[in-house]
Motif scaffolding. Sequence first.
Motif, PDB file in Angstrom:
ATOM      1  N   MET A  56       1.906  -1.699  -6.654  1.00 10.48           N
ATOM      2  CA  MET A  56       2.542  -1.437  -5.359  1.00 10.48           C
ATOM      3  C   MET A  56       2.759   0.052  -5.124  1.00 10.48           C
ATOM      4  O   MET A  56       2.745   0.522  -3.984  1.00 10.48           O
ATOM      5  N   GLY A  57       2.962   0.808  -6.212  1.00 10.95           N
ATOM      6  CA  GLY A  57       3.123   2.256  -6.088  1.00 10.95           C
ATOM      7  C   GLY A  57       4.383   2.654  -5.341  1.00 10.95           C
ATOM      8  O   GLY A  57       5.371   1.919  -5.299  1.00 10.95           O
ATOM      9  N   ASN A  58       4.335   3.832  -4.709  1.00  2.36           N
ATOM     10  CA  ASN A  58       5.485   4.379  -3.988  1.00  2.36           C
ATOM     11  C   ASN A  58       5.331   4.269  -2.479  1.00  2.36           C
ATOM     12  O   ASN A  58       5.951   5.019  -1.730  1.00  2.36           O
ATOM     13  N   SER A  59       4.494   3.355  -2.036  1.00  7.26           N
ATOM     14  CA  SER A  59       4.337   3.150  -0.595  1.00  7.26           C
ATOM     15  C   SER A  59       5.626   2.579  -0.012  1.00  7.26           C
ATOM     16  O   SER A  59       6.496   2.080  -0.735  1.00  7.26           O
ATOM     17  N   ALA A  60       5.755   2.653   1.289  1.00  8.77           N
ATOM     18  CA  ALA A  60       6.942   2.100   1.950  1.00  8.77           C
ATOM     19  C   ALA A  60       7.048   0.609   1.647  1.00  8.77           C
ATOM     20  O   ALA A  60       8.146   0.078   1.419  1.00  8.77           O
ATOM     21  N   ILE A  96      -9.592  -7.111   6.178  1.00  9.58           N
ATOM     22  CA  ILE A  96      -8.333  -6.750   5.508  1.00  9.58           C
ATOM     23  C   ILE A  96      -7.699  -5.542   6.181  1.00  9.58           C
ATOM     24  O   ILE A  96      -6.483  -5.509   6.424  1.00  9.58           O
ATOM     25  N   ILE A  97      -8.494  -4.539   6.501  1.00 11.17           N
ATOM     26  CA  ILE A  97      -7.977  -3.337   7.150  1.00 11.17           C
ATOM     27  C   ILE A  97      -7.379  -3.687   8.512  1.00 11.17           C
ATOM     28  O   ILE A  97      -6.292  -3.220   8.876  1.00 11.17           O
ATOM     29  N   GLU A  98      -8.060  -4.555   9.233  1.00 12.44           N
ATOM     30  CA  GLU A  98      -7.569  -4.966  10.559  1.00 12.44           C
ATOM     31  C   GLU A  98      -6.276  -5.766  10.426  1.00 12.44           C
ATOM     32  O   GLU A  98      -5.345  -5.581  11.210  1.00 12.44           O
ATOM     33  N   LYS A  99      -6.207  -6.626   9.425  1.00 10.91           N
ATOM     34  CA  LYS A  99      -5.048  -7.488   9.247  1.00 10.91           C
ATOM     35  C   LYS A  99      -3.798  -6.701   8.856  1.00 10.91           C
ATOM     36  O   LYS A  99      -2.680  -7.078   9.213  1.00 10.91           O
ATOM     37  N   THR A 100      -3.973  -5.610   8.131  1.00  9.85           N
ATOM     38  CA  THR A 100      -2.820  -4.825   7.673  1.00  9.85           C
ATOM     39  C   THR A 100      -2.489  -3.659   8.606  1.00  9.85           C
ATOM     40  O   THR A 100      -1.588  -2.879   8.320  1.00  9.85           O
ATOM     41  N   LYS A 101      -3.221  -3.540   9.696  1.00 11.05           N
ATOM     42  CA  LYS A 101      -2.961  -2.464  10.649  1.00 11.05           C
ATOM     43  C   LYS A 101      -1.532  -2.591  11.191  1.00 11.05           C
ATOM     44  O   LYS A 101      -1.090  -3.660  11.579  1.00 11.05           O
ATOM     45  N   GLY A 102      -0.805  -1.502  11.221  1.00  6.43           N
ATOM     46  CA  GLY A 102       0.553  -1.530  11.716  1.00  6.43           C
ATOM     47  C   GLY A 102       1.595  -1.798  10.643  1.00  6.43           C
ATOM     48  O   GLY A 102       2.791  -1.691  10.892  1.00  6.43           O
ATOM     49  N   TRP A 103       1.142  -2.143   9.440  1.00  3.47           N
ATOM     50  CA  TRP A 103       2.076  -2.392   8.358  1.00  3.47           C
ATOM     51  C   TRP A 103       2.550  -1.104   7.693  1.00  3.47           C
ATOM     52  O   TRP A 103       3.554  -1.085   7.020  1.00  3.47           O
ATOM     53  N   MET A 104       1.777  -0.036   7.892  1.00  7.63           N
ATOM     54  CA  MET A 104       2.077   1.180   7.144  1.00  7.63           C
ATOM     55  C   MET A 104       1.688   2.412   7.944  1.00  7.63           C
ATOM     56  O   MET A 104       0.956   2.332   8.927  1.00  7.63           O
ATOM     57  N   LYS A 135      -3.311   4.337  -0.678  1.00  4.44           N
ATOM     58  CA  LYS A 135      -3.666   3.968  -2.047  1.00  4.44           C
ATOM     59  C   LYS A 135      -3.430   2.483  -2.274  1.00  4.44           C
ATOM     60  O   LYS A 135      -4.263   1.785  -2.866  1.00  4.44           O
ATOM     61  N   TRP A 136      -2.285   1.976  -1.782  1.00  6.54           N
ATOM     62  CA  TRP A 136      -1.971   0.560  -1.944  1.00  6.54           C
ATOM     63  C   TRP A 136      -2.996  -0.315  -1.227  1.00  6.54           C
ATOM     64  O   TRP A 136      -3.462  -1.315  -1.768  1.00  6.54           O
ATOM     65  N   LEU A 137      -3.364   0.063  -0.011  1.00  9.65           N
ATOM     66  CA  LEU A 137      -4.352  -0.698   0.747  1.00  9.65           C
ATOM     67  C   LEU A 137      -5.704  -0.698   0.039  1.00  9.65           C
ATOM     68  O   LEU A 137      -6.372  -1.728  -0.056  1.00  9.65           O
ATOM     69  N   THR A 138      -6.100   0.448  -0.497  1.00  8.37           N
ATOM     70  CA  THR A 138      -7.373   0.554  -1.213  1.00  8.37           C
ATOM     71  C   THR A 138      -7.390  -0.361  -2.427  1.00  8.37           C
ATOM     72  O   THR A 138      -8.382  -1.060  -2.688  1.00  8.37           O
TER      73      THR A 138
END
Length: 249
Positions: free
Chosen positions: A39-43, A221-229, A238-241
């Motif tokens: 998960m790292g240090n992402s929001a 996946i990129i489209e689905k997580t758009k707006g999450w971060m 980094k987390w998305l990658t």
Amino acid sequence: MKKSIAFLFLLGLFIQTKAQFIERGEIEFEVKTNIKKTMGNSAWGEMMQDKLPNFKTSYYTLKFENNKSQYIFNRWENKESLNEMFRSSDEKSEWYTDYNTGNYIMNKDVFGSSFQIKDSIYKIDWKLSNENRIIAGYNCRKAVGKILDSVYVFAFYTDEITIPGGPCTIHGLPGMILGMTIPRLYCSWIATKVTPSDKTTTTPLTEGKVVFNPAKAKETIIEKTKGWMDNSDPESYKWLTMMIWNVLL
């Protein structure tokens, strides 16, 4: 003299038995992932820190026969410690590879969306080393490969199991992978037992309702997580990658 001859005969018989190659059976893998490092240090990671254990440990079964393999989830070591969101992907994922045709198909679940990925198996450039270790009673040799352009895989394989496979989509060595680490995914796989069998059968996956190739799966996946971060946040990127790598693995 007679005792010496008998001993040598039994020793030769033992060596011959041990040298027999295994073409069909099942392998149990223990899979350990450092969730917090993933998960790292992402929001998103910061928000979930207090709700997560450091590691999740699962067990998978790899069935193999006739130059085909099927890799499926078996059980959790401690299911209660994990939020359902961090379990569903593992529990619903499944891989089927046919090395005769050079194709694979896998079922994936990403935050509640299920789809299939189908493609030809990709080539992994391996470099063999002279390092050896015993895994699940089998002598294994170390190899280093690279996937997804920049992700290194450290694997140990045995040529006593003839299929050139391994966990997930990792393959291409002169035998079965029984141990594997992918440092950039903070994850390791280790075979806990190998069970040769004359009855093991693999089951090809049926065609799914939504079928992608790897490129389309990444785009989805990129489209689905758009707006999450925040896209300008390196940790979120980094987390998305890493999530994309896990889906395509």
